[in-house]
Enzyme design. Sequence first.
Site, PDB file in Angstrom:
ATOM      1  N   CYS A  61       0.796  -1.464   0.236  1.00 18.82           N
ATOM      2  CA  CYS A  61       0.279  -0.108   0.066  1.00 18.82           C
ATOM      3  C   CYS A  61       1.369   1.485  -0.014  1.00 18.82           C
ATOM      4  CB  CYS A  61      -1.063   0.488   1.227  1.00 18.82           C
ATOM      5  SG  CYS A  61      -0.151   0.400   2.429  1.00 18.82           S
ATOM      6  N   TYR A  80      20.795  -8.958  -1.220  1.00 19.06           N
ATOM      7  CA  TYR A  80      20.227  -7.542  -0.679  1.00 19.06           C
ATOM      8  C   TYR A  80      19.140  -7.768  -0.822  1.00 19.06           C
ATOM      9  CZ  TYR A  80      25.047  -6.458   0.391  1.00 19.06           C
ATOM     10  OH  TYR A  80      26.551  -6.509   0.662  1.00 19.06           O
TER      11      TYR A  80
HETATM   12  C1  PLP Z   1      32.522  -4.028   5.516  1.00 15.09           C
HETATM   13  C2  PLP Z   1      31.382  -4.712   4.689  1.00 15.09           C
HETATM   14  N1  PLP Z   1      32.722  -5.127   4.334  1.00 15.09           N
HETATM   15  C3  PLP Z   1      31.639  -5.607   2.430  1.00 15.09           C
HETATM   16  C4  PLP Z   1      30.601  -5.234   2.689  1.00 15.09           C
HETATM   17  C5  PLP Z   1      29.722  -5.853   1.094  1.00 15.09           C
HETATM   18  O1  PLP Z   1      29.953  -4.903   0.307  1.00 15.09           O
HETATM   19  P1  PLP Z   1      29.135  -5.674  -1.113  1.00 15.09           P
HETATM   20  O2  PLP Z   1      28.147  -6.959  -1.539  1.00 15.09           O
HETATM   21  O3  PLP Z   1      28.967  -3.955  -1.607  1.00 15.09           O
HETATM   22  O4  PLP Z   1      30.277  -6.015  -1.667  1.00 15.09           O
HETATM   23  C6  PLP Z   1      29.578  -4.951   3.338  1.00 15.09           C
HETATM   24  C7  PLP Z   1      28.261  -4.892   3.083  1.00 15.09           C
HETATM   25  O5  PLP Z   1      27.670  -3.632   3.838  1.00 15.09           O
HETATM   26  C8  PLP Z   1      30.201  -4.499   4.623  1.00 15.09           C
HETATM   27  O6  PLP Z   1      29.437  -3.689   5.307  1.00 15.09           O
END
Ligand code: PLP
Length: 274
Positions: A202, A232
């Site tokens: 919504c 993600y």
């Molecule tokens: C400390 C740290 N390292 C690595 C990553 C991985 O990042 P990405 O998926 O952008 O490679 C993250 C993601 O939040 C993170 O917080």
Amino acid sequence: VTANTHRNIATAHDDQKFGFGVASGEAAEAVRLILRSGRLDLRGLHSHIGSQILDLDGFTLAARRALDLLAEIAAEHGVALPELNLGGGLGIAYTSADRPLAPGVLAGHLRTVVSAGCADLGLPPPRLAVEPGRSIVGRSGCTLYRVGTVKPRAGLRTYVAVDGGMSDNIRPALYDGVYSARLAGRVSPAGPMLSRVVGKHCDAGDVVVRDDYLPADLRRGDLLAVPGTGAYCRSLAHNYNHVPRPPVVAVRDGQARVIVRGETEADLLRLDVG
Ligand SMILES: Cc1ncc(COP(=O)(O)O)c(C=O)c1O
């Protein structure tokens, strides 16, 4: 370091919650406290400048700043820290317009920057580590949605509503994540139709794909595939509006297998104690 990405996933500038500031002297003070503690073993420095980064500039600057700090630590304490972790952040293609860096290009570049920097600063080269997340798993996932309604808005675009949305992929609402969509399950001879794929929640901000072209004969019941949802999405999925999370299906050599079953209403209600 200001990473060239959305502000909500840029993590290495002063005005946000992560990390120790370098210019403010916080990082140097943290190093002093650790070395003085007698209980902690300081292995090196870590930086993570943000996510979904498609160019080298931020990584280069972060590596240089970290090396400068390593040199300051060596000068102040007489220790050459053995490790340098430059974090994750390597972006992937969400649309055919995105041009991500190849992992080998980024790795080679970081090695060159670090080797040259160490030579300039008179430091022994540290052991380099990286923490790629999305670039490993992002492309392995693809979300399939069923079309519920198709609503043309004259002179604007056609809204295509699907049986999911911000509860299975919050990235567009959270930080303008961009995706693309393709008709799956049938081949269409129809011409392109400017479309916005929206979810069943919504909220007007419940958008899955902000702008893409889909076949003009798209209809209720069609399947849409949204690629690049391996990172993600499932991990950020939630039960907004009490919408159950969908299953995860693994596909290999033409065989499909459910590896996480879909949630049911009973799952959603099981924490209620009445
Ligand atoms: C400390 C740290 N390292 C690595 C990553 C991985 O990042 P990405 O998926 O952008 O490679 C993250 C993601 O939040 C993170 O917080």
